[in-house]
Scaffold this motif. Structure first.
Motif, short mmCIF file in Angstrom:
data_model
loop_
_atom_site.label_atom_id
_atom_site.label_comp_id
_atom_site.label_asym_id
_atom_site.label_seq_id
_atom_site.Cartn_x
_atom_site.Cartn_y
_atom_site.Cartn_z
N TYR A 131 0.83 -1.20 0.00
CA TYR A 131 0.00 0.00 0.00
C TYR A 131 0.87 1.26 0.00
O TYR A 131 0.58 2.23 -0.71
CB TYR A 131 -0.92 0.01 1.22
CG TYR A 131 -1.59 1.34 1.46
CD1 TYR A 131 -2.52 1.86 0.56
CD2 TYR A 131 -1.27 2.09 2.59
CE1 TYR A 131 -3.13 3.08 0.77
CE2 TYR A 131 -1.87 3.32 2.81
CZ TYR A 131 -2.79 3.81 1.90
OH TYR A 131 -3.37 5.03 2.12
N THR A 154 2.12 2.89 -3.32
CA THR A 154 1.19 3.43 -4.30
C THR A 154 1.41 4.94 -4.45
O THR A 154 1.76 5.62 -3.48
CB THR A 154 -0.27 3.18 -3.89
OG1 THR A 154 -0.52 3.82 -2.63
CG2 THR A 154 -0.54 1.68 -3.76
N PRO A 155 1.20 5.48 -5.64
CA PRO A 155 1.41 6.93 -5.83
C PRO A 155 0.59 7.79 -4.88
O PRO A 155 1.05 8.83 -4.41
CB PRO A 155 0.99 7.15 -7.29
CG PRO A 155 1.23 5.83 -7.96
CD PRO A 155 0.89 4.79 -6.91
N SER A 156 -0.64 7.37 -4.57
CA SER A 156 -1.48 8.18 -3.70
C SER A 156 -0.91 8.27 -2.29
O SER A 156 -0.89 9.36 -1.69
CB SER A 156 -2.90 7.61 -3.65
OG SER A 156 -2.88 6.27 -3.17
N PHE A 157 -0.42 7.15 -1.76
CA PHE A 157 0.19 7.19 -0.43
C PHE A 157 1.48 8.00 -0.45
O PHE A 157 1.73 8.81 0.45
CB PHE A 157 0.49 5.78 0.08
CG PHE A 157 1.18 5.77 1.41
CD1 PHE A 157 0.45 5.79 2.59
CD2 PHE A 157 2.58 5.78 1.50
CE1 PHE A 157 1.09 5.81 3.83
CE2 PHE A 157 3.23 5.80 2.73
CZ PHE A 157 2.47 5.81 3.90
N ARG A 175 2.40 10.40 -2.39
CA ARG A 175 2.12 11.83 -2.50
C ARG A 175 1.65 12.39 -1.16
O ARG A 175 2.10 13.44 -0.71
CB ARG A 175 1.07 12.10 -3.58
CG ARG A 175 0.72 13.58 -3.74
CD ARG A 175 -0.36 13.79 -4.79
NE ARG A 175 0.09 13.42 -6.11
CZ ARG A 175 0.81 14.21 -6.90
NH1 ARG A 175 1.20 15.42 -6.46
NH2 ARG A 175 1.17 13.81 -8.10
N SER A 176 0.74 11.68 -0.53
CA SER A 176 0.20 12.15 0.75
C SER A 176 1.30 12.23 1.81
O SER A 176 1.40 13.24 2.54
CB SER A 176 -0.90 11.20 1.22
OG SER A 176 -1.34 11.54 2.52
N ASN A 208 3.68 15.13 1.13
CA ASN A 208 3.06 16.41 1.48
C ASN A 208 3.05 16.64 2.98
O ASN A 208 3.32 17.75 3.47
CB ASN A 208 1.62 16.47 0.96
CG ASN A 208 1.55 16.69 -0.54
OD1 ASN A 208 2.49 17.18 -1.15
ND2 ASN A 208 0.43 16.31 -1.14
N LEU A 244 7.69 11.36 -7.53
CA LEU A 244 6.79 10.22 -7.34
C LEU A 244 7.15 9.05 -8.25
O LEU A 244 7.14 7.89 -7.82
CB LEU A 244 5.34 10.66 -7.59
CG LEU A 244 4.79 11.68 -6.59
CD1 LEU A 244 3.42 12.16 -7.04
CD2 LEU A 244 4.72 11.09 -5.18
#
Length: 309
Positions: free
Chosen positions: A178, A181-184, A186-187, A190, A205
């Motif tokens: 998990y 993943t790009p979403s994790f 990035r979050s 940030n 990323l």
């Protein structure tokens, strides 16, 4: 400020991937040099951070900017064991392990005094390395070092082993899948690494996603998360005889609870109070200055490095 990637490509050359053998493991590295001049000046040895998908590629933007601005020092950029293109054995890595690897690298590949540039939480690796090899380390640059309370507080051994066993399990395997993943990514970037979400770009990323394709990278990440690097290093820091530059972001933060109340000024002051030949500087940015504030970072460390030429 982010440098132009295309411009950087024109200003340096890098050796094809090279390898050496340490303890029967194949370890990768590359050597950077200016494209239009002969390498000269003291060498730099870069120590990349540990994290999901992180490897020596972390330093690529810095290396490009270094040569774009006219510097010609040779740069040695190795992959630590468990990262990048080095072997990734299923072991719990400690700062001593990585320091032994870099000690061998200094003695057999670099073979001359160098300035060690270490990013973030890998500071203990540089500190262990100085203990092993003082003669081949001319100076140090500590970039975004951990909060002083973290650097000087030992995590109980039972807690380290408990965390390692929890992570080195089907649960940890699922978590790592998990986390890559790009979403994790990035979050997390940030929330914990960058001062501005605008600087969490596609290059960052994509590099992490590619670096995390090999699931065996999780052992290095889990070793870091388990806190095997969490010791009291105050005496090590106080014993460094080499000139040392500490670079801290103006919005530097700490992931660990112990360091959350510390200001960047306090962090800088604590390190400088212990370093016999320390000096410090604050830069615009947060925790990954060589990537987030590349131009400013190069300008800030260049005078220190030039003193050794």
């Amino acid at each position: 400020m982010q440098p132009s990637t295309e411009a950087n490509k024109l200003n340096f050359t890098t050796s094809p991937n090279q390898f050496y053998t340490w303890h029967n493991y194949r370890c990768a590295y590359e050597i950077y040099q200016p494209n239009h001049s002969t390498p000269e000046g003291i060498s730099l040895l870069l120590i990349h951070p540990i994290g999901v998908g992180l490897s020596r590629q972390f330093w690529r933007r810095f290396c490009g900017e270094w040569y774009t601005t006219g510097h010609s020092n040779p740069i040695y950029n190795p992959d630590l064991l468990g990262c990048g293109e080095s072997d990734m054995p299923h072991v719990a890595y400690t700062p001593k392990d990585w320091a032994k690897q870099l000690h061998y690298f200094l003695q057999t590949v670099v073979q001359k005094p160098a300035i060690v540039v270490v990013q973030g939480g890998l500071l203990p690796v540089a500190l262990e390395l100085v203990q092993k090899e003082a003669n081949l380390i001319a100076g140090l640059i500590l970039v975004g070092p951990p909060a002083w309370a973290v650097t000087t507080k030992k995590l109980p051994e039972w807690q380290q082993k408990l965390l390692w066993n929890l992570l080195d399990s089907p649960f940890g395997n699922a978590f790592y899948r998990y986390a890559r993943t790009p979403s994790f990514l990035r979050s997390f970037s940030n929330r914990q690494l960058f001062a501005s979400a605008d600087t969490v770009d596609a290059e960052w990323l994509n590099t992490l996603v590619k670096g995390a394709e090999n699931i065996a990278n999780r052992y290095a990440v889990f070793s870091f998360l388990a806190g095997f690097w969490r010791q009291d290093y105050s005496s090590y820091i106080a014993s460094i005889k080499q000139p040392t530059l500490v670079v801290v972001g103006e919005t530097a933060s700490s992931i660990s609870q112990e360091g959350k109340q510390e200001t960047p000024d306090e962090r800088l002051a604590d390190y400088l109070a212990y370093l016999p030949q320390g000096r410090g500087i604050k830069l615009l940015g947060r925790n990954v200055l060589p990537y987030e504030s590349t131009t400013e970072f190069v300008a800030a460390i260049a005078p220190f490095i030039n003193e050794f030429s």
